[in-house]
Design an enzyme around this catalytic site. Structure first.
Site, mmCIF file in Angstrom:
data_model
loop_
_atom_site.group_PDB
_atom_site.id
_atom_site.type_symbol
_atom_site.label_atom_id
_atom_site.label_comp_id
_atom_site.label_asym_id
_atom_site.label_seq_id
_atom_site.Cartn_x
_atom_site.Cartn_y
_atom_site.Cartn_z
ATOM 1 N N TYR A 42 -46.552 124.720 -67.992
ATOM 2 C CA TYR A 42 -46.447 124.269 -66.690
ATOM 3 C C TYR A 42 -46.027 125.750 -65.774
ATOM 4 O O TYR A 42 -46.469 125.709 -64.802
ATOM 5 C CB TYR A 42 -45.478 123.321 -66.656
ATOM 6 C CG TYR A 42 -45.444 122.757 -65.217
ATOM 7 C CD1 TYR A 42 -46.226 121.553 -64.636
ATOM 8 C CD2 TYR A 42 -44.236 123.123 -64.360
ATOM 9 C CE1 TYR A 42 -46.130 120.991 -63.380
ATOM 10 C CE2 TYR A 42 -44.309 122.545 -63.049
ATOM 11 C CZ TYR A 42 -45.071 121.482 -62.668
ATOM 12 O OH TYR A 42 -44.893 121.137 -61.388
ATOM 13 N N ASP A 64 -41.985 114.179 -57.204
ATOM 14 C CA ASP A 64 -41.546 115.622 -56.875
ATOM 15 C C ASP A 64 -41.474 115.839 -55.328
ATOM 16 O O ASP A 64 -42.578 116.078 -54.528
ATOM 17 C CB ASP A 64 -42.680 116.624 -57.373
ATOM 18 C CG ASP A 64 -42.128 118.021 -57.310
ATOM 19 O OD1 ASP A 64 -40.966 118.100 -56.405
ATOM 20 O OD2 ASP A 64 -42.404 118.847 -57.893
#
Lengths: 132, 132
Positions: B20, B44
């Site tokens: 990631y 997020d």
């Protein structure tokens, strides 16, 4: 998604996380228990059986007896809800006498009064090593 | 408590978290999307509306367009279940042109194939500041 209560101030949540570190390093088991709501759940590490009520008091009594000392890794992170997280290393000496170090990230959820209702500690079998 | 599937290896989860970071820093939106299960949910920051499906692809297209670069803070933490977490700072330039830095801790849950099914990013309004 934990947005069903009024969002606490970031400062309130961060102070509680910092108090968790301070009370650990002060060896203050009662002070640690006082940071938690009466219905709190601790999952430390994530994937282990949850601890509640008197199990939490025993957990922190052990933490103090094992001389746990926390070394923060960066500042506490808040959220846009009633949650916060912080990264740290912790050293402690279990009854076998070998001092250990765990790299952990703890994620906490709070109630309206700023008490911790959930603590989940992310660390796996290979995040533990001898302290040195 | 997420113990209803076989526990993935720590290495598998940690590699995915490191990927990631790497795919973000490489500006590889497709590579980022490929780390996620088709039914994945991204929150997020924690407390914001969850993103799913094509919203996730758009999210990473923006991340790449904004020149996001991640600076890890300590190693990825695993768990005793199918979850892992990592702390980092991320810099990016939103359309208004001011480069920003966010201090975040991301917690990920994985499916049996090592794909991310849930990503929750802990950062609050005061965890963002100008990059410099």
């Amino acid at each position: 998604m934990s947005t069903d209560i009024a969002v606490l101030s970031q400062a309130t949540m961060k102070r509680a996380c910092e108090a968790y570190i301070e009370r650990t390093n002060a060896g203050d088991a009662a002070g640690l228990v006082a940071l938690f709501a009466t219905n709190a759940v601790i999952e430390d590490p994530v994937g282990s059986p949850p601890k509640r009520g008197t199990e939490i008091a025993s957990w922190f009594a052990d933490s103090v007896a094992f001389g746990a000392r926390i070394f923060p890794v960066g500042p506490v992170r808040g959220s846009h809800s009633n949650e916060a997280a912080f990264a740290f290393d912790v050293e402690f000496t279990p009854p076998n006498g070998v001092r250990l170090r765990i790299r952990s990230i703890d994620a906490c959820r709070f109630d309206e009064e700023g008490k911790i209702t959930s603590l989940r500690a992310f660390w796996g079998p290979d995040d533990i090593c001898p302290a040195h």
